[in-house]
Design a protein around this motif. Structure first.
Motif, PDB file in Angstrom:
ATOM      1  N   LYS A 153       5.850  -8.297  20.603  1.00  0.00           N
ATOM      2  CA  LYS A 153       7.117  -8.522  21.289  1.00  0.00           C
ATOM      3  C   LYS A 153       8.275  -8.510  20.293  1.00  0.00           C
ATOM      4  CE  LYS A 153       5.088 -11.449  24.913  1.00  0.00           C
ATOM      5  NZ  LYS A 153       5.135 -12.791  25.558  1.00  0.00           N
TER       6      LYS A 153
ATOM      7  N   SER B 209      12.919  -8.616  20.546  1.00  0.00           N
ATOM      8  CA  SER B 209      14.095  -8.689  21.407  1.00  0.00           C
ATOM      9  C   SER B 209      15.338  -8.415  20.576  1.00  0.00           C
ATOM     10  CB  SER B 209      14.198 -10.063  22.079  1.00  0.00           C
ATOM     11  OG  SER B 209      14.380 -11.082  21.111  1.00  0.00           O
TER      12      SER B 209
ATOM     13  N   ASN C  13      14.798  -1.354  27.607  1.00  0.00           N
ATOM     14  CA  ASN C  13      13.928  -2.514  27.820  1.00  0.00           C
ATOM     15  C   ASN C  13      12.572  -2.046  28.363  1.00  0.00           C
ATOM     16  OD1 ASN C  13      14.391  -5.813  28.388  1.00  0.00           O
ATOM     17  ND2 ASN C  13      12.722  -4.861  29.495  1.00  0.00           N
TER      18      ASN C  13
ATOM     19  N   THR D 192      12.533  -6.360  24.537  1.00  0.00           N
ATOM     20  CA  THR D 192      13.386  -6.993  25.535  1.00  0.00           C
ATOM     21  C   THR D 192      14.842  -6.879  25.103  1.00  0.00           C
ATOM     22  OG1 THR D 192      11.644  -8.570  26.122  1.00  0.00           O
ATOM     23  CG2 THR D 192      13.899  -9.133  26.762  1.00  0.00           C
TER      24      THR D 192
ATOM     25  N   THR E  31      18.452  -8.217  25.513  1.00  0.00           N
ATOM     26  CA  THR E  31      19.176  -9.390  25.988  1.00  0.00           C
ATOM     27  C   THR E  31      20.644  -9.047  26.219  1.00  0.00           C
ATOM     28  OG1 THR E  31      19.583 -10.098  23.699  1.00  0.00           O
ATOM     29  CG2 THR E  31      17.585 -10.920  24.776  1.00  0.00           C
TER      30      THR E  31
END
Length: 227
Positions: free
Chosen positions: A37, A39, A117, A145, A147
């Motif tokens: 992961k 972001s 995303n 991800t 934001t």
């Protein structure tokens, strides 16, 4: 060269070769590793690091090609080193930080959009001498991800000035006090304006009445005077 000088040199060469080893430390002969992961904010940039390993000696490897897919394991290709290719949705936004003969690097995505995303997968193509091309891919890939972009003010800092309204020349500033005086509300301003108008009307009425009375008294005096 004497043995005391040759031994440290051999140890140094051995350590350098060990540091650039491409063999996997796991039970799998071929692997691509990526973070699960990541972001980053919209409008910013992100680097997705990767590393790969294989059982072949570097001297027996003819070529290595790096590709990237997105959305899912069998998704569209968005980048390829040879032949060079960049997906239309990533024009002028993708760059691969990788040097040949190295087994690690990173994919940089700039000017991030909400559509970025999704998942990203690194794929490796290796062609050894006297052998067909071998290909393998990261599984799972990296879930990126996006934001929301940070909010900015004119000076880059949150605004602390309260809103200001004006009513008939009376300034009303939210939550501010000057020289110990309290700000007037809308209702208070209207009451004061009405009071001022009534006071002016009362003064004007008294003035007119006094003038009328004085004029009446003067008229009565003239009518009762002897001829």
């Amino acid at each position: 060269m004497g043995l005391p000088l040759l031994l440290p040199l051999l140890l140094l060469l051995a350590s350098l070769q060990a540091g650039h080893s491409t063999k996997c430390n796991s039970q799998f002969p071929y692997e691509v590793k990526q973070p699960e992961k990541l972001s980053a904010p919209e409008g910013g940039s992100v680097q997705i690091p990767f590393s790969f390993c294989h059982p072949w000696e570097l001297s027996s490897v003819l070529s290595v090609t790096i590709s990237w897919r997105w959305k899912h394991y069998h998704g569209e290709f968005i980048y390829n080193t040879t032949p060079h290719f960049i997906h239309k949705d990533f024009e002028n936004r993708l760059s691969l930080n990788w040097i040949k003969d190295r087994n690690n690097g990173s994919l940089q995505i700039s000017n991030l959009r909400r559509e970025d995303n999704t998942m990203y997968f690194c794929r490796v193509y290796l062609t050894p001498r006297n052998h067909e091309t071998i290909k393998w891919q990261a599984n799972p890939g990296t879930n990126l991800t996006i934001t929301p972009a940070p909010k900015k003010t004119a000076q880059g800092l949150p605004s602390t000035t309260a809103p200001t309204t004006s009513t008939d020349g009376l300034s009303v500033t939210g939550d501010k006090r000057s020289s110990g005086s309290w700000p007037l509300t809308m209702e208070a301003a209207v009451v004061m304006a009405l009071f001022s108008a009534l006071l002016k009307i009362a003064i004007l009425g008294v003035t007119v009445y006094l003038r009328w009375k004085r004029s009446k008294n003067a008229s009565c005096t003239d009518s009762t005077a002897p001829s």
